[in-house]
Design a protein around this motif. Structure first.
Motif, mmCIF file in Angstrom:
data_model
loop_
_atom_site.group_PDB
_atom_site.id
_atom_site.type_symbol
_atom_site.label_atom_id
_atom_site.label_comp_id
_atom_site.label_asym_id
_atom_site.label_seq_id
_atom_site.Cartn_x
_atom_site.Cartn_y
_atom_site.Cartn_z
ATOM 1 N N HIS A 393 0.844 -1.190 0.000
ATOM 2 C CA HIS A 393 0.000 0.000 0.000
ATOM 3 C C HIS A 393 0.882 1.244 0.000
ATOM 4 N N GLN A 428 -3.563 3.922 -1.236
ATOM 5 C CA GLN A 428 -3.664 3.329 -2.561
ATOM 6 C C GLN A 428 -3.115 1.906 -2.494
ATOM 7 N N LEU A 430 -1.419 -0.723 -4.165
ATOM 8 C CA LEU A 430 -0.575 -0.818 -5.359
ATOM 9 C C LEU A 430 -0.478 -2.239 -5.889
ATOM 10 N N ARG A 470 6.399 -0.782 -10.809
ATOM 11 C CA ARG A 470 5.234 0.067 -11.056
ATOM 12 C C ARG A 470 5.588 1.515 -10.777
ATOM 13 N N ILE A 472 5.093 5.175 -9.564
ATOM 14 C CA ILE A 472 4.323 5.738 -8.461
ATOM 15 C C ILE A 472 3.883 7.134 -8.859
ATOM 16 N N ASP A 474 1.533 10.094 -7.519
ATOM 17 C CA ASP A 474 0.787 10.614 -6.378
ATOM 18 C C ASP A 474 -0.110 11.738 -6.881
ATOM 19 N N SER A 512 -8.724 2.049 -4.626
ATOM 20 C CA SER A 512 -7.849 1.973 -5.791
ATOM 21 C C SER A 512 -7.918 0.573 -6.379
ATOM 22 N N PRO A 514 -5.636 -2.296 -7.478
ATOM 23 C CA PRO A 514 -4.234 -2.737 -7.419
ATOM 24 C C PRO A 514 -3.911 -3.748 -8.510
#
Length: 708
Positions: A393, A428, A430, A470, A472, A474, A512, A514
């Motif tokens: 996360h 989030q 991920l 991945r 990131i 924001d 979110s 993921p």
């Protein structure tokens, strides 16, 4: 591997192909055997007993899968299972530790084109030092001047501070307790460790001055502060949720002072959970403390000094509570040298974030619990990451930017406002590793992850050996841009929210989508359908509706901007006409200015000539000036006489030169002089030479006097 989950194509690198075959098959818990520092990836190979390194920045610009990697092989491999890898800030030392051991490894120098160790040698032997100790947590001390101090929390509620300078064997320079030592008890009699009284994690708080009263009336930025006067408080977390604070400069001769548990406000019956697993302190002012529970709850608190209220001074109403506190402290001190002190600080909890440990769980289901490991982002203090058996996360903290704005605001600013608690933190999801239908005993841990900066890319190692990279992004982080400060009257100052900030708030979502990595087990049709329904529902509720609202607001803004554009074009035409008139007026004024400037220069020349003539026609002369003029006249007469003599000398010299040349042309005859004749000629020549030197000196002196 899909390019969406691995845009850097790391799974095709030889390093990860070899690592995939060497990972243990029975790993059940999340750990961190992967680290990234200065674009160099470090990962522990348990089968080959070495640390493999790869410059990830080089792989970005090379399409080949054969990017060279290096192996840092310890001369004395560890015999325990390595669960964590920890690199100091300067990148000179590396610590490998597990539950029952610790290894210090000295990293070699880097040089060359790609910054490889020892210029690119494939395998390098590194000096290591082993230590057998049961470890719960280890961190490099941020206050170490040479970055060589490692602080270790053992399972015996004890801290061990190691000093490991390069080239020297590590040594324990200080130990102290933060609680009673656990003891082995029969299975039917639980000891206090089973009740959560043991320390499970620690972190360093923001540095402070040991004696702030010494700098009360001084500017710290202008006055040099001794490094020994700075201390790094240590926050210690117990399993039952209690937080202790350790003060004192432990790097020097100070004895650490261990406080009793910090008071948490607002107070809760369960003290905010009884299954705490990790703690992290963000280096802000004041510090923000993050406490994670195994249930997925994460508390955000601010560390501040307590203020005594009038109610706290009422002894009559709180005698029973004081007796309970005294009994508690006496019980803690009984049979142990651990002596707690009353802390001056307290934790003020302002929000709780609950993250999903897996997908498709309802309120009535028994949710999955596991330890949560916190990880800060050094490039952005407004967010941090959580790794656990169910995935990874990312938590964003708007409170950080609000605190920075509040601290940096001027004291006399009337518009200074306290941070708003309405801007709550968001999470989030991920990477997802579990769902409701995943078997309980199925292994889904994260073996490690690192952050590659500029741009920020998260690289995670799964227990299957696959790598997920991945980017990131924001959506709630706004970089601080400082434009030139306009002159605005504070009485008429209006706070207006920016439109992009307003749109991003509209697009802000609570959940979110993921990346779901379920391992090699086949997924049933029912689960695939639930995944599809879950993703569709999220897009319908969290994405499409918010995008429609944002589209309407953008359309309104576009219409308003079009109307404003038409008005501004009309204003622009008017301003262009005014500019043309001003340009013509400026040309006329420039011509007049040039004429006036020419006349002024003529008048200045005439005034200068008048002053010169006035000074030249002045009849009166002082006696000193007349004497100097007479002396100059005499010197001129002498110069004229000297010039005549000089001409005669030049003429005689020319005659002699001609006579010598004529004599050289004639046949040479040997002339023999007697001794007396030779002496007479030499004396005559010597006398003539002296006279010529005197005359030449006088001539030069006269030339210097008259400046010829």
């Amino acid at each position: 591997m899909n390019t969406y989950t691995d845009p850097l194509r790391l799974n095709e690198e030889r390093l990860f192909r070899e690592l995939k075959n060497s990972l243990p098959k029975n790993v059940k818990d999340t750990r961190n055997i992967l680290e990234i520092r200065d674009n160099v990836l470090y990962v522990w190979n348990a089968k080959d007993f070495c640390v493999m390194t790869l410059n990830v920045a080089v792989t970005r610009g090379i399409n080949s899968a054969d990017v060279p990697y290096q192996k840092l092989r310890p001369v004395d491999p560890p015999i325990f299972e390595v669960k964590n890898i920890l690199i100091n800030e300067t990148g000179t030392q590396l610590a490998l530790w597990g539950n029952v051991g610790l290894v210090f490894m000295e990293l070699p120098k880097r040089w060359g084109k790609d910054g490889l160790f020892q210029g690119g040698k494939e395998e390098i032997l590194c000096v290591v030092y082993n230590e057998t100790v049961e470890i719960r947590k280890a961190r490099w001390h941020p206050g170490s001047t040479n970055d060589s101090h490692l602080l270790v929390l053992t399972s015996e509620n004890m801290f061990r501070l190691y000093e490991c300078e390069l080239g020297n064997k590590p040594k324990v320079i200080k130990t102290w307790k933060v609680g009673r030592v656990p003891f082995t008890s029969p299975s039917k009699i639980p000891d206090f460790s089973s009740l959560g009284d043991t320390a499970v994690d620690f972190d360093f708080a923001t540095p402070t001055l040991r004696k702030p009263e010494m700098f009360a009336n001084k500017d710290i930025n202008k006055n040099m502060v001794d490094w020994t006067e700075i201390e790094w408080p240590i926050l210690v977390l117990r399993g039952n949720g209690e937080v202790l604070i350790v003060r004192g400069n432990v790097l020097h001769d100070d004895n650490p002072v261990v406080s009793s548990s910090l008071t948490m406000y607002p107070q809760a019956d369960d003290n905010y959970g009884i299954d705490s697993c990790s703690i992290m302190c963000l280096q802000t002012t004041p510090p923000i403390v993050v406490i994670a529970m195994c249930t997925g709850k994460i508390y955000h608190a601010i560390l501040l000094k307590k203020e005594l209220n009038d109610d706290d001074n009422d002894d009559d109403d709180n005698n029973d509570d004081d007796d309970d506190d005294n009994d508690k402290e006496t019980w803690l001190q009984y049979g142990s040298s651990y002596i707690p002190h009353t802390p001056e600080e307290a934790l003020y909890v302002y929000e709780c974030v609950e993250i999903e440990l897996g997908l498709f769980f309802t309120d009535n289901d028994k949710k999955y619990n596991c330890p949560i490991h916190l990880r800060s982002d050094k490039g952005n203090k407004s967010r941090y990451f959580c790794s656990h058996n169910a995935g990874i996360h990312m938590i964003t903290l708007p409170m950080v930017s609000q605190l920075e704005e509040y601290i940096s605001a001027q004291e006399d600013d009337d518009d200074t406002r306290l941070p708003m608690l309405s801007n709550q933190s968001s999470s989030q999801y991920l990477i997802c590793r579990r769902t409701k239908h995943t078997e309980v005993n199925e292994a889904t841990p994260i073996l490690g992850f690192g952050l590659l900066q500029e741009p920020c890319v998260l690289i995670a190692l799964l227990h299957t050996g696959n790598v997920v990279a991945r980017s990131i992004i924001d959506l709630y982080y706004f970089p601080k841009i400082e434009p030139p400060e306009p002159i605005i009257d504070k009485k008429e100052k209006v706070n207006k929210e920016k439109f992009d900030v307003y749109i991003k708030k509209l697009l802000k979502r609570e959940t979110s989508q993921p990346l779901i990595k379920m391992g090699s087990k086949s997924v049933s049709s029912r689960e695939c359908l639930q995944l599809l329904y879950h993703a569709t529902d999220i897009f319908r509720k969290e994405h499409f509706a918010k995008h429609d609202t944002a589209r309407e607001e953008i359309s309104k803004k576009v219409r308003a901007l079009k109307v404003m554009k038409t008005h501004l074009l009309k204003e622009l035409d008017t301003l262009m006409e005014t500019k043309k008139e001003l340009h013509q007026t400026a040309e006329r004024l420039a011509e007049r200015y040039e004429d006036i400037k020419d006349e002024q220069e003529k008048l200045a020349q005439r005034a200068k000539e008048v002053l010169r003539l006035v000074n030249y026609k002045e009849p009166s002369m002082t006696p000193i000036e007349r004497a100097e003029a007479e002396e100059l006249r005499k010197m001129e007469m002498k110069i004229e006489g000297m010039k005549v003599k000089l001409l005669e000398l030049k003429r005689k010299s020319e005659q002699q030169i001609g006579h010598i040349e004529s004599n050289e042309c004639t046949e040479k005859t040997e002339i023999v002089f007697r001794n007396d004749q030779e002496k007479a000629i030499k004396n005559s020549l010597r006398h003539i030479g002296k006279e010529m030197k005197v005359l030449i000196a006088e001539i030069k002196k006269l030339e210097e006097e008259v400046n010829i």
